[in-house]
Motif scaffolding. Structure first.
Motif, PDB file in Angstrom:
ATOM      1  N   GLY A   2       6.677  -6.103   9.961  1.00 22.83           N
ATOM      2  CA  GLY A   2       5.264  -6.622  10.047  1.00 22.83           C
ATOM      3  C   GLY A   2       4.495  -6.561   8.736  1.00 22.83           C
ATOM      4  N   ALA A   3       5.438  -5.969   7.778  1.00 17.62           N
ATOM      5  CA  ALA A   3       4.724  -5.699   6.558  1.00 17.62           C
ATOM      6  C   ALA A   3       4.454  -7.159   5.697  1.00 17.62           C
ATOM      7  CB  ALA A   3       5.321  -4.804   5.603  1.00 17.62           C
ATOM      8  N   GLY A   4       5.354  -8.227   5.910  1.00 15.24           N
ATOM      9  CA  GLY A   4       5.169  -9.361   5.287  1.00 15.24           C
ATOM     10  C   GLY A   4       5.110  -8.966   3.823  1.00 15.24           C
ATOM     11  N   SER A   5       4.011  -9.957   3.097  1.00 19.94           N
ATOM     12  CA  SER A   5       3.693  -9.738   1.663  1.00 19.94           C
ATOM     13  C   SER A   5       3.495  -8.449   1.252  1.00 19.94           C
ATOM     14  CB  SER A   5       2.621 -10.763   1.291  1.00 19.94           C
ATOM     15  OG  SER A   5       1.392 -10.159   1.984  1.00 19.94           O
ATOM     16  N   ASP A   6       3.253  -7.484   2.089  1.00 18.49           N
ATOM     17  CA  ASP A   6       3.241  -5.989   1.438  1.00 18.49           C
ATOM     18  C   ASP A   6       4.584  -5.156   1.731  1.00 18.49           C
ATOM     19  OD1 ASP A   6       0.490  -6.164   0.969  1.00 18.49           O
ATOM     20  OD2 ASP A   6      -0.046  -5.903   3.232  1.00 18.49           O
ATOM     21  N   ALA A   7       5.605  -5.952   1.989  1.00 19.13           N
ATOM     22  CA  ALA A   7       7.071  -5.409   2.111  1.00 19.13           C
ATOM     23  C   ALA A   7       7.263  -4.551   0.965  1.00 19.13           C
ATOM     24  CB  ALA A   7       7.919  -6.486   2.619  1.00 19.13           C
TER      25      ALA A   7
END
Length: 190
Positions: A49-54
């Motif tokens: 679920g980190a998406g763009s923060d991965a």
């Protein structure tokens, strides 16, 4: 299937030699571990679920891993240890946030864009199935979702999943059984 990076799975003995070089002060050797494990760590962060923060999650996980190398047990596999840090960083990111569903929808859209089928109907059906599956996985309790993500989406072994999540192998098996039962109920047509 090679899930550890460009050049195939790194052997535990090779890993141990690289880790010994890092511990001896050759900090550039750590880049070998980063190169091998960053792709899977990033996938885990995205699927958690980190998406763009991965990328930020993975970077922080590698920094923490580097700082904690003195606590890394000799002879252990580096990948599950690192992925456990990624899981913890992903959890930290989500404390107090509820943006997970938006991020997972972006992953579904990105996967659909990468689909190799040229038939628009086939792509649409594939996207719909992926969305339904990710929605069902997202609806699972966190402990079940993490096991499914590690075991099936990242293709980790049961032992690696257990090490990554810091739980016994038997717990991995029981959570997988419960997860699959719930997913079958949520997706009866799949």
């Amino acid at each position: 299937m090679d899930t550890s990076g460009e050049g195939g799975p790194i052997e535990t003995a090779d890993e141990a030699m690289v880790l010994a070089r890092v511990r001896a002060g050759e900090t550039a050797a750590f880049a070998e571990l980063v190169t091998r494990h960053a792709p899977m760590a990033r996938r885990l962060a995205v699927l958690s679920g980190a998406g763009s923060d991965a990328d930020d999650v993975v970077q922080e996980a590698f920094v923490k891993a580097y700082r904690a190398l003195s606590s890394f047990r000799d002879g252990a596999s580096f990948r599950p240890w690192l992925l456990r840090i990624v899981v913890h960083e992903s959890r930290n990111l989500h404390r107090g946030r509820s943006r997970r569903s938006d991020r997972e929808r972006r992953v579904v859209r990105d996967d659909a864009r990468l689909a190799t089928g040229s038939d628009p109907a086939e792509v649409a059906v594939g996207e719909e199935r992926r969305a339904a599956l990710l929605g069902a996985i997202r609806a699972l309790p966190q402990e079940l979702r993490e096991v499914v993500t590690c075991r099936y989406l990242l293709e980790l072994s049961e032992t690696e999943t257990a090490a990554t999540l810091g739980i016994p192998n038997g717990t991995v098996k029981s959570r997988l059984r419960r997860s699959l039962t719930r997913l079958r109920e949520a997706l009866p047509d799949a």
